[in-house]
Design an enzyme around this catalytic site. Structure first.
Site, mmCIF file in Angstrom:
data_model
loop_
_atom_site.group_PDB
_atom_site.id
_atom_site.type_symbol
_atom_site.label_atom_id
_atom_site.label_comp_id
_atom_site.label_asym_id
_atom_site.label_seq_id
_atom_site.Cartn_x
_atom_site.Cartn_y
_atom_site.Cartn_z
ATOM 1 N N ASP A 155 -36.601 4.813 -6.354
ATOM 2 C CA ASP A 155 -35.462 5.171 -5.529
ATOM 3 C C ASP A 155 -34.546 3.942 -5.420
ATOM 4 O O ASP A 155 -34.943 2.822 -5.761
ATOM 5 C CB ASP A 155 -35.964 5.618 -4.152
ATOM 6 C CG ASP A 155 -34.844 5.960 -3.195
ATOM 7 O OD1 ASP A 155 -33.884 6.624 -3.621
ATOM 8 O OD2 ASP A 155 -34.924 5.542 -2.033
ATOM 9 N N TYR A 156 -33.318 4.133 -4.926
ATOM 10 C CA TYR A 156 -32.375 3.012 -4.832
ATOM 11 C C TYR A 156 -32.217 2.533 -3.390
ATOM 12 O O TYR A 156 -32.793 1.528 -3.004
ATOM 13 C CB TYR A 156 -31.019 3.417 -5.437
ATOM 14 C CG TYR A 156 -30.035 2.266 -5.496
ATOM 15 C CD1 TYR A 156 -30.198 1.243 -6.437
ATOM 16 C CD2 TYR A 156 -28.964 2.185 -4.616
ATOM 17 C CE1 TYR A 156 -29.313 0.168 -6.494
ATOM 18 C CE2 TYR A 156 -28.075 1.120 -4.658
ATOM 19 C CZ TYR A 156 -28.254 0.118 -5.604
ATOM 20 O OH TYR A 156 -27.385 -0.948 -5.648
ATOM 21 N N ASP A 157 -31.472 3.257 -2.572
ATOM 22 C CA ASP A 157 -31.207 2.834 -1.191
ATOM 23 C C ASP A 157 -32.484 2.848 -0.359
ATOM 24 O O ASP A 157 -33.208 3.839 -0.329
ATOM 25 C CB ASP A 157 -30.172 3.755 -0.541
ATOM 26 C CG ASP A 157 -28.808 3.627 -1.196
ATOM 27 O OD1 ASP A 157 -28.098 2.651 -0.921
ATOM 28 O OD2 ASP A 157 -28.465 4.521 -2.011
ATOM 29 N N ASP B 232 -38.403 5.642 -0.107
ATOM 30 C CA ASP B 232 -38.483 5.408 1.337
ATOM 31 C C ASP B 232 -38.130 6.615 2.194
ATOM 32 O O ASP B 232 -38.447 6.640 3.388
ATOM 33 C CB ASP B 232 -37.522 4.278 1.717
ATOM 34 C CG ASP B 232 -36.075 4.727 1.661
ATOM 35 O OD1 ASP B 232 -35.412 4.768 2.720
ATOM 36 O OD2 ASP B 232 -35.596 5.071 0.565
#
Length: 244
Positions: A16-18, A196
């Site tokens: 995932d990124y953010d 997250d």
């Protein structure tokens, strides 16, 4: 987890990124990847027999601006778009005319909740309240979700109640479905999946019974992931250990 990575011959890493590779920023465009993250990703893609995939809810234009120069695959908009071998394509054929019915509602909530804002992506509509006063933002988000629940069934939509965002999109879109397609196409003997948010739980759930999969939840909250780390710094440390 680390030993199995070193002994594996066909690896898939889903990131995932953010909130996973970068910390949240007041505005999405400010969440620029650090040089350390860029260097780690470059090292990962150079690992033999490894497929590295960024899987994010961001629009493909956004994530491409941050990571498009790195030769890795990207899944954007929660699984609606994919970039493979440098080429973007749609994974689903979704009718997005429904957005016209919901934009006024989202805009109304923006006007009544200072600091909130709307992001319209190709396949979804998102109301962000990270910059709002916490109690007010949360209260408004519950009100918005309540209203949406009364209307989305007519449009075959679902609600993502994320990390200080409320998003609506086609029911067929999801990180779980996108990951399922990836796994079915490759004979992976090692899968590492890190995320997250609640949207990542679809990915973790899809991999739950896969004995070759190692799923990692970043931060607090209920999860079906097999492992947990505290924050972005821990993710960076884990990736650094993998590369040693």
């Amino acid at each position: 987890m680390l030993n199995k990575y070193k002994n594996a011959t066909h690896k898939l890493i889903l990131l995932d990124y953010d909130g996973t590779l970068v910390n949240f920023s007041p505005l999405p465009e400010e969440a620029v990847p650090s040089q350390k993250i860029l260097n780690l990703l470059l090292k990962l893609v150079k690992q033999p027999k490894s497929k590295i995939v960024i899987i994010t809810g961001r629009s493909h234009e956004d994530i491409d601006r941050f990571l498009g120069h790195i030769p890795l695959d990207i899944i954007a908009e929660h699984g609606a778009m994919i970039k493979e071998n440098g080429i973007w394509k749609k994974l689903i054929a979704s009718n997005t005319l429904w957005k016209e019915s919901f934009v006024p509602l989202f805009n109304r909530f923006t006007l009544t909740c200072s600091g909130s804002f709307v992001v319209e992506k190709h396949f979804s509509l998102t109301w962000h309240y990270r910059n709002a006063e916490p109690k007010l933002g949360y209260a408004h988000s519950r009100d918005l979700i309540s209203i949406l629940e009364d209307h989305i069934q007519h449009y075959n939509l679902k609600i993502l109640d994320g990390n200080k965002v409320v998003e609506i999109l086609d029911k067929e879109i999801g990180k779980g479905n996108a990951v399922k397609q990836l796994v079915e196409k490759g004979n992976y003997d090692y899968i590492l999946s890190i995320g997250d948010d609640k949207t990542d739980e679809e990915m973790f759930d899809m991999l739950l019974l896969n004995n070759n999969a190692h799923t990692v939840k970043v931060g607090e909250g209920n999860t079906v992931a097999k492992h947990r780390v505290n924050n972005v710094d821990d993710v960076i440390s884990l990736l650094e250990e993998i590369l040693q």
